[in-house]
Design a protein around this motif. Structure first.
Motif, PDB file in Angstrom:
ATOM      1  N   LYS A  53       0.796  -1.223   0.000  1.00  0.00           N
ATOM      2  CA  LYS A  53       0.000   0.000   0.000  1.00  0.00           C
ATOM      3  C   LYS A  53       0.831   1.277   0.000  1.00  0.00           C
ATOM      4  O   LYS A  53       0.336   2.347  -0.342  1.00  0.00           O
ATOM      5  CB  LYS A  53      -0.934   0.012   1.220  1.00  0.00           C
ATOM      6  CG  LYS A  53      -1.821  -1.220   1.334  1.00  0.00           C
ATOM      7  CD  LYS A  53      -2.688  -1.424   0.097  1.00  0.00           C
ATOM      8  CE  LYS A  53      -3.623  -2.618   0.263  1.00  0.00           C
ATOM      9  NZ  LYS A  53      -4.406  -2.882  -0.968  1.00  0.00           N
ATOM     10  N   SER A  54       2.109   1.184   0.393  1.00  0.00           N
ATOM     11  CA  SER A  54       2.952   2.375   0.454  1.00  0.00           C
ATOM     12  C   SER A  54       4.412   1.942   0.463  1.00  0.00           C
ATOM     13  O   SER A  54       4.729   0.777   0.748  1.00  0.00           O
ATOM     14  CB  SER A  54       2.657   3.211   1.709  1.00  0.00           C
ATOM     15  OG  SER A  54       2.993   2.472   2.883  1.00  0.00           O
ATOM     16  N   ARG A  71       8.383   9.159   1.238  1.00  0.00           N
ATOM     17  CA  ARG A  71       7.250   8.239   1.363  1.00  0.00           C
ATOM     18  C   ARG A  71       6.245   8.525   0.258  1.00  0.00           C
ATOM     19  O   ARG A  71       5.935   9.685  -0.030  1.00  0.00           O
ATOM     20  CB  ARG A  71       6.576   8.380   2.724  1.00  0.00           C
ATOM     21  CG  ARG A  71       5.337   7.473   2.897  1.00  0.00           C
ATOM     22  CD  ARG A  71       4.659   7.687   4.234  1.00  0.00           C
ATOM     23  NE  ARG A  71       3.433   6.913   4.346  1.00  0.00           N
ATOM     24  CZ  ARG A  71       3.363   5.658   4.780  1.00  0.00           C
ATOM     25  NH1 ARG A  71       4.478   5.044   5.155  1.00  0.00           N
ATOM     26  NH2 ARG A  71       2.205   5.019   4.862  1.00  0.00           N
ATOM     27  N   THR A  72       5.750   7.458  -0.334  1.00  0.00           N
ATOM     28  CA  THR A  72       4.732   7.592  -1.370  1.00  0.00           C
ATOM     29  C   THR A  72       3.695   6.493  -1.192  1.00  0.00           C
ATOM     30  O   THR A  72       4.045   5.321  -1.034  1.00  0.00           O
ATOM     31  CB  THR A  72       5.340   7.490  -2.783  1.00  0.00           C
ATOM     32  OG1 THR A  72       6.363   8.474  -2.938  1.00  0.00           O
ATOM     33  CG2 THR A  72       4.279   7.703  -3.848  1.00  0.00           C
ATOM     34  N   GLU A  73       2.418   6.895  -1.190  1.00  0.00           N
ATOM     35  CA  GLU A  73       1.359   5.896  -1.183  1.00  0.00           C
ATOM     36  C   GLU A  73       1.325   5.221  -2.552  1.00  0.00           C
ATOM     37  O   GLU A  73       1.755   5.782  -3.564  1.00  0.00           O
ATOM     38  CB  GLU A  73       0.012   6.555  -0.885  1.00  0.00           C
ATOM     39  CG  GLU A  73      -0.050   7.287   0.441  1.00  0.00           C
ATOM     40  CD  GLU A  73       0.199   6.373   1.631  1.00  0.00           C
ATOM     41  OE1 GLU A  73      -0.331   5.236   1.613  1.00  0.00           O
ATOM     42  OE2 GLU A  73       0.905   6.785   2.560  1.00  0.00           O
TER      43      GLU A  73
END
Length: 338
Positions: A53-54, A71-73
């Protein structure tokens, strides 16, 4: 004459290969990408999307000191599995560590448990752990994934549209378990007569190399869901999590069945011994499948225990126990536990 020279110059420029060192300022900057893949599973197929999911990407400089985290979803990744990295970097050599599915149930820190600090914390000091307040874990947490640290050489000569593949490995497990009575109907009680536990030899703290850092404080994982089954012969239906299972000498994992009223241990067995019976001999390509690789590839375990009681509903003893995993079943005969 000058017209011919101009045409020749334009032709030379057209034929020159694209380069990060172009003299034109309006040319696009060198592209550097991370491509995330999760095919270390029993399907032997990339399941990064939609399972992960991320992603949290921890970037370290040439001295292995932390620079920043990105951080990236999953919904924000390009084509569902790619992240651009060049906008955050100057040219140089780096190491990149990726954690997929990081949530509030986990924390990252240095080896002293302090926050990771840019310019101070090194890759070798980096660790992550399950966030817990006791030695019993009875809450649900999502799957977590770890990628091996990548060495990146980002330079004008080496980074033109460069793509680095990040291979992720799942380091969590989910156990779905049922206890089925071969005597017939379950006793008419609101509370399930039995419960499950998995006792692990390590504390749920891991290094950046996915190695356990503490094997002296066992942790017990108990169900976050425990109920009677949907049919009358199902005594117990339970779901619980664990972290990575390690097939190593001196590390013992135990599965336990307890009486919910007295909390007495009714039955226990070595967990890895049970799971070993379920291991396929080969990978999908015909090569031998090592046990540790099997434990790392498989993350969803469906266990069905079939029991016969001396006195149905009393919880006094089991005469025989069968364990079923997927299409495989293994019977433990002539076991009597007082």
């Amino acid at each position: 004459m000058f017209g011919n020279i101009k045409q020749l110059f334009i032709l030379i420029i057209f034929l020159m290969p694209a380069s990060c060192t172009s003299i034109f300022e309006d040319m696009p900057r060198c592209e550097l990408w991370l491509k995330f893949v999760f095919d270390h599973n029993m399907e032997y197929a990339d399941s990064f999307s939609p399972q992960v999911k991320s992603v949290d990407v921890f970037v370290f400089d040439s001295n292995d000191k932390r620079l920043f985290t990105k951080r990236t979803e999953a919904a924000g990744l390009v084509d569902g599995n790619r992240m651009p990295l060049a906008d955050n970097l100057a040219y140089g050599k780096y190491k990149v560590l990726t954690i997929g599915g990081l949530s509030d149930n986990f924390r990252v820190s240095d080896y002293l448990g302090q926050d990771v600090v840019p310019g101070v914390t090194t890759l070798q000091q980096f660790m992550f752990a399950l966030e817990r307040r006791s030695d019993e874990v009875n809450f649900e947490f999502p799957h977590l994934y770890l990628g091996e640290a990548l060495e990146i050489d980002y330079s004008p000569e080496n980074a033109d549209h460069k793509v680095y593949q990040v291979n992720l490995m799942r380091i969590t497990n989910r156990f779905n378990m049922m206890l089925v009575s071969l005597n017939g109907a379950a006793p008419a009680t609101e509370i399930p007569p039995y419960t499950f536990e998995i006792v692990t030899p390590e504390s749920g703290t891991y290094s950046w190399e996915n190695e356990p850092l503490d094997v002296t404080h066992p942790v017990t994982y108990s169900p976050y869901y425990l109920n009677k089954g949907e049919t009358s012969d199902i005594l117990v239906s339970a779901h619980l999590n664990t972290l990575r299972l390690l097939n190593r000498e001196g590390l013992d994992y135990k599965i336990v069945v307890r009486d919910t009223k007295t909390l007495n241990e009714v039955w226990s067995y070595n967990l890895l011994t049970l799971l070993l019976y379920t291991k396929p001999i080969n990978r999908h390509d015909g090569t031998a499948l090592p046990f540790q690789e099997y434990l790392d590839r498989e993350g969803e375990w469906n266990l069905i225990f079939c029991v016969t009681e001396k006195d149905p509903g009393s919880g006094n003893a089991f005469l025989s126990i069968g364990l079923q995993v997927a299409d495989w079943i293994y019977w433990l005969h002539d076991i009597e536990i007082e």
